[in-house]
Design a protein around this motif. Sequence first.
Motif, PDB file in Angstrom:
ATOM      1  N   LEU A   1     -35.933   3.789  -0.719  1.00  0.00           N
ATOM      2  CA  LEU A   1     -34.946   2.862  -0.187  1.00  0.00           C
ATOM      3  C   LEU A   1     -34.229   2.171  -1.346  1.00  0.00           C
ATOM      4  CD1 LEU A   1     -33.852   1.171   2.336  1.00  0.00           C
ATOM      5  CD2 LEU A   1     -35.654  -0.468   1.729  1.00  0.00           C
ATOM      6  N   VAL A   2     -32.908   2.100  -1.245  1.00  0.00           N
ATOM      7  CA  VAL A   2     -32.109   1.401  -2.250  1.00  0.00           C
ATOM      8  C   VAL A   2     -31.318   0.298  -1.551  1.00  0.00           C
ATOM      9  CG1 VAL A   2     -30.314   1.588  -3.993  1.00  0.00           C
ATOM     10  CG2 VAL A   2     -31.934   3.456  -3.686  1.00  0.00           C
ATOM     11  N   LEU A   3     -31.388  -0.923  -2.110  1.00  0.00           N
ATOM     12  CA  LEU A   3     -30.671  -2.074  -1.576  1.00  0.00           C
ATOM     13  C   LEU A   3     -29.604  -2.516  -2.573  1.00  0.00           C
ATOM     14  CD1 LEU A   3     -33.782  -4.144  -0.409  1.00  0.00           C
ATOM     15  CD2 LEU A   3     -32.401  -2.571   0.981  1.00  0.00           C
ATOM     16  N   ASP A   4     -28.621  -3.265  -2.085  1.00  0.00           N
ATOM     17  CA  ASP A   4     -27.593  -3.761  -3.006  1.00  0.00           C
ATOM     18  C   ASP A   4     -28.136  -4.867  -3.896  1.00  0.00           C
ATOM     19  OD1 ASP A   4     -27.821  -5.661  -1.027  1.00  0.00           O
ATOM     20  OD2 ASP A   4     -25.669  -6.073  -0.901  1.00  0.00           O
ATOM     21  N   LYS A   5     -29.162  -5.596  -3.421  1.00  0.00           N
ATOM     22  CA  LYS A   5     -29.854  -6.588  -4.233  1.00  0.00           C
ATOM     23  C   LYS A   5     -31.280  -6.725  -3.721  1.00  0.00           C
ATOM     24  CE  LYS A   5     -27.494 -10.231  -1.593  1.00  0.00           C
ATOM     25  NZ  LYS A   5     -26.670 -11.455  -1.727  1.00  0.00           N
ATOM     26  N   THR A   6     -32.165  -7.147  -4.598  1.00  0.00           N
ATOM     27  CA  THR A   6     -33.576  -7.180  -4.204  1.00  0.00           C
ATOM     28  C   THR A   6     -34.361  -8.172  -5.046  1.00  0.00           C
ATOM     29  OG1 THR A   6     -35.591  -5.842  -3.930  1.00  0.00           O
ATOM     30  CG2 THR A   6     -34.184  -5.303  -5.798  1.00  0.00           C
ATOM     31  N   PRO A   7     -35.411  -8.783  -4.447  1.00  0.00           N
ATOM     32  CA  PRO A   7     -36.320  -9.634  -5.226  1.00  0.00           C
ATOM     33  C   PRO A   7     -37.496  -8.840  -5.788  1.00  0.00           C
ATOM     34  CG  PRO A   7     -36.833  -9.862  -2.906  1.00  0.00           C
ATOM     35  CD  PRO A   7     -35.666  -8.894  -2.993  1.00  0.00           C
ATOM     36  N   PHE A   8     -37.601  -7.554  -5.449  1.00  0.00           N
ATOM     37  CA  PHE A   8     -38.731  -6.721  -5.877  1.00  0.00           C
ATOM     38  C   PHE A   8     -38.577  -6.329  -7.341  1.00  0.00           C
ATOM     39  CE2 PHE A   8     -39.221  -6.422  -1.356  1.00  0.00           C
ATOM     40  CZ  PHE A   8     -40.562  -6.159  -1.141  1.00  0.00           C
ATOM     41  N   TYR A   9     -39.592  -6.689  -8.137  1.00  0.00           N
ATOM     42  CA  TYR A   9     -39.570  -6.334  -9.561  1.00  0.00           C
ATOM     43  C   TYR A   9     -39.944  -4.855  -9.703  1.00  0.00           C
ATOM     44  CZ  TYR A   9     -40.659  -6.144 -14.525  1.00  0.00           C
ATOM     45  OH  TYR A   9     -40.678  -5.801 -15.857  1.00  0.00           O
ATOM     46  N   PRO A  10     -39.101  -4.060 -10.389  1.00  0.00           N
ATOM     47  CA  PRO A  10     -39.419  -2.638 -10.575  1.00  0.00           C
ATOM     48  C   PRO A  10     -40.353  -2.444 -11.765  1.00  0.00           C
ATOM     49  CG  PRO A  10     -37.281  -3.113 -11.525  1.00  0.00           C
ATOM     50  CD  PRO A  10     -37.769  -4.405 -10.925  1.00  0.00           C
ATOM     51  N   GLU A  11     -41.262  -1.517 -11.664  1.00  0.00           N
ATOM     52  CA  GLU A  11     -42.225  -1.246 -12.728  1.00  0.00           C
ATOM     53  C   GLU A  11     -41.514  -1.114 -14.073  1.00  0.00           C
ATOM     54  OE1 GLU A  11     -45.354   2.301 -14.048  1.00  0.00           O
ATOM     55  OE2 GLU A  11     -44.401   2.324 -12.080  1.00  0.00           O
ATOM     56  N   GLY A  12     -42.014  -1.807 -15.060  1.00  0.00           N
ATOM     57  CA  GLY A  12     -41.402  -1.758 -16.382  1.00  0.00           C
ATOM     58  C   GLY A  12     -42.024  -2.764 -17.311  1.00  0.00           C
ATOM     59  N   GLY A  13     -41.974  -2.482 -18.619  1.00  0.00           N
ATOM     60  CA  GLY A  13     -42.554  -3.393 -19.600  1.00  0.00           C
ATOM     61  C   GLY A  13     -44.046  -3.557 -19.433  1.00  0.00           C
ATOM     62  N   GLY A  14     -44.687  -2.552 -18.832  1.00  0.00           N
ATOM     63  CA  GLY A  14     -46.124  -2.623 -18.592  1.00  0.00           C
ATOM     64  C   GLY A  14     -46.483  -3.254 -17.264  1.00  0.00           C
ATOM     65  N   GLN A  15     -45.553  -4.019 -16.673  1.00  0.00           N
ATOM     66  CA  GLN A  15     -45.843  -4.709 -15.414  1.00  0.00           C
ATOM     67  C   GLN A  15     -45.674  -3.765 -14.234  1.00  0.00           C
ATOM     68  OE1 GLN A  15     -44.084  -8.613 -14.922  1.00  0.00           O
ATOM     69  NE2 GLN A  15     -43.959  -8.385 -12.703  1.00  0.00           N
ATOM     70  N   VAL A  16     -46.614  -3.822 -13.310  1.00  0.00           N
ATOM     71  CA  VAL A  16     -46.567  -2.964 -12.118  1.00  0.00           C
ATOM     72  C   VAL A  16     -45.399  -3.390 -11.233  1.00  0.00           C
ATOM     73  CG1 VAL A  16     -49.045  -2.531 -12.126  1.00  0.00           C
ATOM     74  CG2 VAL A  16     -48.137  -4.484 -10.844  1.00  0.00           C
ATOM     75  N   GLY A  17     -44.923  -2.465 -10.402  1.00  0.00           N
ATOM     76  CA  GLY A  17     -43.865  -2.785  -9.461  1.00  0.00           C
ATOM     77  C   GLY A  17     -44.387  -3.637  -8.320  1.00  0.00           C
ATOM     78  N   ASP A  18     -43.518  -4.456  -7.763  1.00  0.00           N
ATOM     79  CA  ASP A  18     -43.910  -5.321  -6.653  1.00  0.00           C
ATOM     80  C   ASP A  18     -44.191  -4.518  -5.387  1.00  0.00           C
ATOM     81  OD1 ASP A  18     -43.942  -7.880  -7.708  1.00  0.00           O
ATOM     82  OD2 ASP A  18     -41.787  -8.180  -7.444  1.00  0.00           O
ATOM     83  N   GLU A  19     -45.022  -5.109  -4.520  1.00  0.00           N
ATOM     84  CA  GLU A  19     -45.265  -4.600  -3.176  1.00  0.00           C
ATOM     85  C   GLU A  19     -44.812  -5.675  -2.181  1.00  0.00           C
ATOM     86  OE1 GLU A  19     -49.366  -3.595  -2.781  1.00  0.00           O
ATOM     87  OE2 GLU A  19     -49.368  -2.220  -4.500  1.00  0.00           O
ATOM     88  N   GLY A  20     -44.712  -5.297  -0.924  1.00  0.00           N
ATOM     89  CA  GLY A  20     -44.308  -6.281   0.080  1.00  0.00           C
ATOM     90  C   GLY A  20     -43.807  -5.597   1.334  1.00  0.00           C
ATOM     91  N   GLY A  21     -42.766  -6.165   1.960  1.00  0.00           N
ATOM     92  CA  GLY A  21     -42.276  -5.614   3.204  1.00  0.00           C
ATOM     93  C   GLY A  21     -40.774  -5.728   3.350  1.00  0.00           C
ATOM     94  N   ILE A  22     -40.218  -4.847   4.171  1.00  0.00           N
ATOM     95  CA  ILE A  22     -38.807  -4.904   4.555  1.00  0.00           C
ATOM     96  C   ILE A  22     -38.781  -5.283   6.039  1.00  0.00           C
ATOM     97  CG2 ILE A  22     -36.640  -3.630   4.750  1.00  0.00           C
ATOM     98  CD1 ILE A  22     -37.563  -4.026   1.867  1.00  0.00           C
ATOM     99  N   PHE A  23     -38.126  -6.404   6.337  1.00  0.00           N
ATOM    100  CA  PHE A  23     -38.135  -6.945   7.694  1.00  0.00           C
ATOM    101  C   PHE A  23     -36.712  -6.959   8.264  1.00  0.00           C
ATOM    102  CE2 PHE A  23     -41.834  -8.620   5.570  1.00  0.00           C
ATOM    103  CZ  PHE A  23     -42.824  -8.669   6.556  1.00  0.00           C
ATOM    104  N   SER A  24     -36.650  -7.198   9.557  1.00  0.00           N
ATOM    105  CA  SER A  24     -35.361  -7.464  10.189  1.00  0.00           C
ATOM    106  C   SER A  24     -34.805  -8.753   9.599  1.00  0.00           C
ATOM    107  CB  SER A  24     -35.536  -7.602  11.698  1.00  0.00           C
ATOM    108  OG  SER A  24     -36.459  -8.639  12.000  1.00  0.00           O
ATOM    109  N   PRO A  25     -33.478  -8.977   9.646  1.00  0.00           N
ATOM    110  CA  PRO A  25     -32.887 -10.144   8.979  1.00  0.00           C
ATOM    111  C   PRO A  25     -33.520 -11.472   9.357  1.00  0.00           C
ATOM    112  CG  PRO A  25     -31.174  -8.625   9.659  1.00  0.00           C
ATOM    113  CD  PRO A  25     -32.450  -8.101  10.239  1.00  0.00           C
ATOM    114  N   ASP A  26     -34.018 -11.597  10.608  1.00  0.00           N
ATOM    115  CA  ASP A  26     -34.653 -12.861  11.007  1.00  0.00           C
ATOM    116  C   ASP A  26     -36.119 -12.931  10.620  1.00  0.00           C
ATOM    117  OD1 ASP A  26     -35.806 -11.067  12.726  1.00  0.00           O
ATOM    118  OD2 ASP A  26     -35.043 -12.006  14.563  1.00  0.00           O
ATOM    119  N   GLY A  27     -36.638 -11.864   9.996  1.00  0.00           N
ATOM    120  CA  GLY A  27     -38.034 -11.836   9.563  1.00  0.00           C
ATOM    121  C   GLY A  27     -39.025 -11.562  10.669  1.00  0.00           C
ATOM    122  N   GLY A  28     -38.552 -11.290  11.878  1.00  0.00           N
ATOM    123  CA  GLY A  28     -39.458 -11.136  13.008  1.00  0.00           C
ATOM    124  C   GLY A  28     -40.073  -9.761  13.140  1.00  0.00           C
TER     125      GLY A  28
END
Length: 895
Positions: free
Chosen positions: A479-506
């Motif tokens: 999945l590719v988004l136009d913007k994201t808070p998810f940190y991509p793996e790099g500089g030794g740091q692992v990539g973020d995990e989490g969820g993709i929700f509907s806009p209201d978060g429900g």
Amino acid sequence: MQSSEIRRAYLDFFAARQHAVRPSAPLVPLGDPTLMFNSAGMVPFKPYFLGVKKDLSRAASCQKCFRTTDIDRVGTTLRHLTFFEMLGNFSFGDYFKEESIAWAWEFLTDKMALDPKRLHPSVFKDDEEAVKLWKKLGVPNAPVRLGEDSNFWNMGPTGPCGPCSEIYFDRGPQYSCGKTSCAAGCDCDRYLEIWNLVFTQFDRQEDGALKALPRRNIDTGMGLERLAFVAQGRPSPFDTDLFAPIVQVAGRILGAERHKSPENELAYRVIADHSRAAIMLLAEGVIPSNVERGYVLRRLIRRALRYGQLLGHGQAFLHRLVPAALEIFEGVYSELPAAAAQVEETLKSEEEKFLETLRSGEEELEGLLERAGKLLSGEEAFKLYDTFGFPLELTREISSKRGISVDEDGFKRAQEKAVAVARASWKGSGEVGVVFENFIVENLFSAPLQTEFTGYESLQEIAQVVGCAPCQPSGCHVLVLDKTPFYPEGGGQVGDEGGIFSPDGGQLLAEVLDTKKQGSGILHIIRPAGAKPPAAGEKVLATVDAARRSRVRPHHTATHLLNEALRRVLGSHVRQAGSYVGPDKLRFDFTFPKALDPETLQRLESMVVEEIRKGEIVATKMESVDKVHEYGAVTLLGEDYGERPRFVLIGSKGWETPKERFSLELCGGTHVGNTAEIGAFKIVRESSAAAGVRRIEALAGIAVEDYERAKAREEEESVSQLLKRERELLEEISALGGKADELAPDERAEPALRSREKELKELVARLKAKKLSAAALSGHQITQVKDTRLLSQRFDGADPKSLRSLSDKLKGEIGSGLVFIAAPGNGKLSFVLAATADLPPKGYDAAKIAKAFAAARGGSAGGRADFAQGGMADLDWEKTVSALAALILESLRSR
């Protein structure tokens, strides 16, 4: 012109023509698993040629390069080197043939002042456009038309390709091969190719048709060593200032006259090339080993050292060439001076190891010659060369003294086979086999990706889906988004995990399993929660797993603290060689030749803990890359941080007083705002990651609390196990007929329990040894083998470690003879074969007998003429003893 002037003149020439001058990338490519080394100047620009990155339209560089495919040809020609510097200018859909050809001619004839009459351009035979452009310049020598094998570049049967135009320098008729057809393109030493201009303009289809590319590229390459060779008018590249300092110092050390014979000349060329290349690899943190890059480095060192021996020098000497090599590149590659001490130390250590290995190699050759008859096979000779660094000439010399010939044709076949394997693993200039993320970009999305990262400020973001495609065979989607808070793996740091929700978060639309970066895009590896994944154009709420990120951040900031502590405690030459920053721990690899003692580890841990206690500010700022040297920021060698990298500073007042800081690094990772937020830090393990590379594993923040709780549980379990073990030991002592203090187990402190356990174990060991000694004096049998006695005995239940002392006791009993005793366990038989002192002088060799005996039974053995030990399958005891007696008899007859 000196090489430094040539290098500078080239880069200035193209800078004046609006080329972005880029520094050399490391020899070891970053983030490109398809390549062992950077083998051409264009390799670091792959993202631009692929269209993944578009912030440059033209560039120039002097790139450090390394090629492994022709190591054996170094010194035998003027063309082949392992390490070299490639001058290159590149166009990414900008200028094309006319500018490229004109600038090449101008630079060589004007800036380098080479005689135009000695320059011979070549073109692909069907490239009429290039012919016209060369004639338009009025070159004295008409372009030579060459075929597809030499003047048409391609990356495979299909895909991007295009014609080439090369520029040859005529060294003069005295170097001609004598053929009437001798001209530019001939393999002799008269015409030397110095510049290759590649015009990537076609896309070859499966039917062979050439389709025009929408974006035409220019990729040129000119070896600095070759250019210096012709510009300085030297007889070979090894006489230029890029090699001469090494050759001169080597001559003083070795004492052999370089020009006395072709053999001496070859030896000095190999030593100069290989030592220079090895020093450059070592300076980048490559360590000698038996695999991959480390194997290539080890082979260079061993080959150079062997040529020194052929010149009559039997000691380590390559490390003494380091200052001369660094003098050549003074002011060019800033990482070299800081690495000098470690390069010398590692090189000397490797040399000394190899000298010891050579002795083993000579023993191996002796063994091969004993079984060779009248001919040593080519495969065996090549194995000696490949494994021990034995040149064929040395094998031939030693063999001839024994009246044995060497199958040199077989040697060449084995060598060609090895070279073919090496070439098959070399992917050319890096255009083939792009990484997984490139595949995603090129095949699943129609346009270059661009994702804005907002994860420094927030862990949630309303974003629009740019695209989503299945990722086979994993069953996941990308999945590719136009913007994201998810940190991509790099500089030794692992990539973020989490969820993709509907806009209201429900509603949960997808789980984010990992996050990776590709060019300017960020890829989310997702598992859809429903039947369909999010679709392009859809609005979603991207939410990072906050608890997981909160465990990662302390580990990353603690990694910076540890990096600086290592530099302060061990020296500024220490360099990062890899890292892992996750929610569970941090792992930091660094170049250092030996293990760290407990006191040093405690100093490191205390220094980091002190910075945490102080509550230092962790401040970040985007600055021009030019500020790196001004601030003295720590960087990862070769990492591309872009034009405005992110600086992470740890200090009492942050950016108010940047000079008064504890740490300053370039880093895009996520960090705490103040070191006090880390809370706790603990080093839990120090180990070897590879030869010359150490690894520290540590914990920070909540992970330390988890560790302490787990440790407390383990200690409780340990006390419980000790109490149980004491009861078992008391019972075992009683069963052996011994006596022990009648101390009932109780809840004593752990140290007392461990001391008690040690005493009881020693008592058990003494009782067992006493029983074994008694058994040894009465339970053995003696077999007469010719005029020698063989004492044999099997000790069921004995510790294999006790066999040696038992053999000494039994040798005293037998007076003269061989002692064969064994202890069974898990289907195997551990054994000792010992000879009394009078037998080895008579030709008995316990080690040789034991090796042959164990090998015949699927085992192994080793030792000396008077004592050997080993292991093998546990078969029928009587048959085992009979077989050993027969082998001893056979060895006596063969003497």
